[in-house]
Motif scaffolding. Structure first.
Motif, PDB file in Angstrom:
ATOM      1  N   MET A   1      13.535  10.371 -11.262  1.00  0.00           N
ATOM      2  CA  MET A   1      12.504   9.587 -10.630  1.00  0.00           C
ATOM      3  C   MET A   1      12.588   8.131 -11.086  1.00  0.00           C
ATOM      4  O   MET A   1      12.542   7.218 -10.273  1.00  0.00           O
ATOM      5  CB  MET A   1      11.132  10.169 -10.966  1.00  0.00           C
ATOM      6  CG  MET A   1       9.987   9.312 -10.487  1.00  0.00           C
ATOM      7  SD  MET A   1       8.356   9.945 -10.886  1.00  0.00           S
ATOM      8  CE  MET A   1       8.030   9.117 -12.404  1.00  0.00           C
ATOM      9  N   HIS A   2      12.724   7.944 -12.388  1.00  0.00           N
ATOM     10  CA  HIS A   2      12.750   6.571 -12.904  1.00  0.00           C
ATOM     11  C   HIS A   2      14.018   5.837 -12.464  1.00  0.00           C
ATOM     12  O   HIS A   2      13.969   4.650 -12.160  1.00  0.00           O
ATOM     13  CB  HIS A   2      12.619   6.569 -14.425  1.00  0.00           C
ATOM     14  CG  HIS A   2      11.294   7.085 -14.880  1.00  0.00           C
ATOM     15  ND1 HIS A   2      10.107   6.469 -14.566  1.00  0.00           N
ATOM     16  CD2 HIS A   2      10.958   8.180 -15.599  1.00  0.00           C
ATOM     17  CE1 HIS A   2       9.103   7.154 -15.088  1.00  0.00           C
ATOM     18  NE2 HIS A   2       9.594   8.197 -15.705  1.00  0.00           N
ATOM     19  N   LEU A   3      15.129   6.555 -12.397  1.00  0.00           N
ATOM     20  CA  LEU A   3      16.364   5.933 -11.923  1.00  0.00           C
ATOM     21  C   LEU A   3      16.185   5.451 -10.487  1.00  0.00           C
ATOM     22  O   LEU A   3      16.521   4.307 -10.167  1.00  0.00           O
ATOM     23  CB  LEU A   3      17.531   6.916 -12.007  1.00  0.00           C
ATOM     24  CG  LEU A   3      18.818   6.466 -11.336  1.00  0.00           C
ATOM     25  CD1 LEU A   3      19.382   5.237 -12.031  1.00  0.00           C
ATOM     26  CD2 LEU A   3      19.828   7.586 -11.327  1.00  0.00           C
ATOM     27  N   ALA A   4      15.639   6.292  -9.629  1.00  0.00           N
ATOM     28  CA  ALA A   4      15.433   5.917  -8.226  1.00  0.00           C
ATOM     29  C   ALA A   4      14.476   4.730  -8.132  1.00  0.00           C
ATOM     30  O   ALA A   4      14.712   3.788  -7.369  1.00  0.00           O
ATOM     31  CB  ALA A   4      14.897   7.104  -7.433  1.00  0.00           C
ATOM     32  N   ARG A   5      13.404   4.740  -8.909  1.00  0.00           N
ATOM     33  CA  ARG A   5      12.441   3.636  -8.883  1.00  0.00           C
ATOM     34  C   ARG A   5      13.093   2.335  -9.334  1.00  0.00           C
ATOM     35  O   ARG A   5      12.940   1.291  -8.691  1.00  0.00           O
ATOM     36  CB  ARG A   5      11.245   3.954  -9.783  1.00  0.00           C
ATOM     37  CG  ARG A   5      10.226   2.821  -9.847  1.00  0.00           C
ATOM     38  CD  ARG A   5       9.088   3.147 -10.795  1.00  0.00           C
ATOM     39  NE  ARG A   5       9.512   3.594 -12.100  1.00  0.00           N
ATOM     40  CZ  ARG A   5       9.874   2.777 -13.107  1.00  0.00           C
ATOM     41  NH1 ARG A   5       9.868   1.468 -12.938  1.00  0.00           N
ATOM     42  NH2 ARG A   5      10.229   3.268 -14.276  1.00  0.00           N
TER      43      ARG A   5
ATOM     44  N   MET B   1      13.638  -1.027  -7.190  1.00  0.00           N
ATOM     45  CA  MET B   1      13.059  -2.281  -7.656  1.00  0.00           C
ATOM     46  C   MET B   1      14.150  -3.335  -7.828  1.00  0.00           C
ATOM     47  O   MET B   1      13.922  -4.523  -7.567  1.00  0.00           O
ATOM     48  CB  MET B   1      12.303  -2.068  -8.968  1.00  0.00           C
ATOM     49  CG  MET B   1      11.028  -1.266  -8.788  1.00  0.00           C
ATOM     50  SD  MET B   1      10.205  -0.892 -10.339  1.00  0.00           S
ATOM     51  CE  MET B   1       9.249  -2.391 -10.544  1.00  0.00           C
ATOM     52  N   GLY B   2      15.330  -2.904  -8.239  1.00  0.00           N
ATOM     53  CA  GLY B   2      16.456  -3.824  -8.373  1.00  0.00           C
ATOM     54  C   GLY B   2      16.887  -4.425  -7.052  1.00  0.00           C
ATOM     55  O   GLY B   2      17.410  -5.531  -7.004  1.00  0.00           O
TER      56      GLY B   2
ATOM     57  N   SER C   1       8.609  -7.914  -7.678  1.00  0.00           N
ATOM     58  CA  SER C   1       8.709  -6.481  -7.929  1.00  0.00           C
ATOM     59  C   SER C   1       7.385  -5.827  -7.564  1.00  0.00           C
ATOM     60  O   SER C   1       6.329  -6.283  -7.980  1.00  0.00           O
ATOM     61  CB  SER C   1       9.025  -6.244  -9.408  1.00  0.00           C
ATOM     62  OG  SER C   1       9.000  -4.884  -9.708  1.00  0.00           O
ATOM     63  N   ILE C   2       7.443  -4.768  -6.784  1.00  0.00           N
ATOM     64  CA  ILE C   2       6.241  -4.055  -6.373  1.00  0.00           C
ATOM     65  C   ILE C   2       5.926  -3.008  -7.438  1.00  0.00           C
ATOM     66  O   ILE C   2       6.725  -2.114  -7.680  1.00  0.00           O
ATOM     67  CB  ILE C   2       6.433  -3.387  -5.006  1.00  0.00           C
ATOM     68  CG1 ILE C   2       6.778  -4.430  -3.958  1.00  0.00           C
ATOM     69  CG2 ILE C   2       5.191  -2.597  -4.610  1.00  0.00           C
ATOM     70  CD1 ILE C   2       7.237  -3.851  -2.630  1.00  0.00           C
ATOM     71  N   VAL C   3       4.771  -3.145  -8.078  1.00  0.00           N
ATOM     72  CA  VAL C   3       4.389  -2.224  -9.146  1.00  0.00           C
ATOM     73  C   VAL C   3       3.750  -0.971  -8.576  1.00  0.00           C
ATOM     74  O   VAL C   3       4.138   0.142  -8.904  1.00  0.00           O
ATOM     75  CB  VAL C   3       3.448  -2.912 -10.161  1.00  0.00           C
ATOM     76  CG1 VAL C   3       2.982  -1.934 -11.212  1.00  0.00           C
ATOM     77  CG2 VAL C   3       4.151  -4.109 -10.794  1.00  0.00           C
TER      78      VAL C   3
END
Length: 50
Positions: free
Chosen positions: A1-5, A9-10, A19-21
């Motif tokens: 999940m964090h990798l995809a996010r 974001m990159g 960057s959209i939080v």
């Protein structure tokens, strides 16, 4: 999940300048966390973004 996010974001920072939080794709990310995608699908998702 964090990798995809982080990969998404990159892409956002250079294209949008910010960057959209609060993620508009939060449900999709939570689905990844909960196992809706297998390992191979995640690799296929990440490869073009790297």
């Amino acid at each position: 999940m964090h990798l995809a996010r982080l990969l998404k974001m990159g892409e956002e920072v250079p294209s949008q300048g910010t960057s959209i939080v609060r993620r508009p794709d939060a449900e999709w990310l939570l689905g990844i966390r909960d196992g809706t995608l297998d390992h191979e699908s995640l690799v296929q998702l990440a490869e073009p973004m790297t």
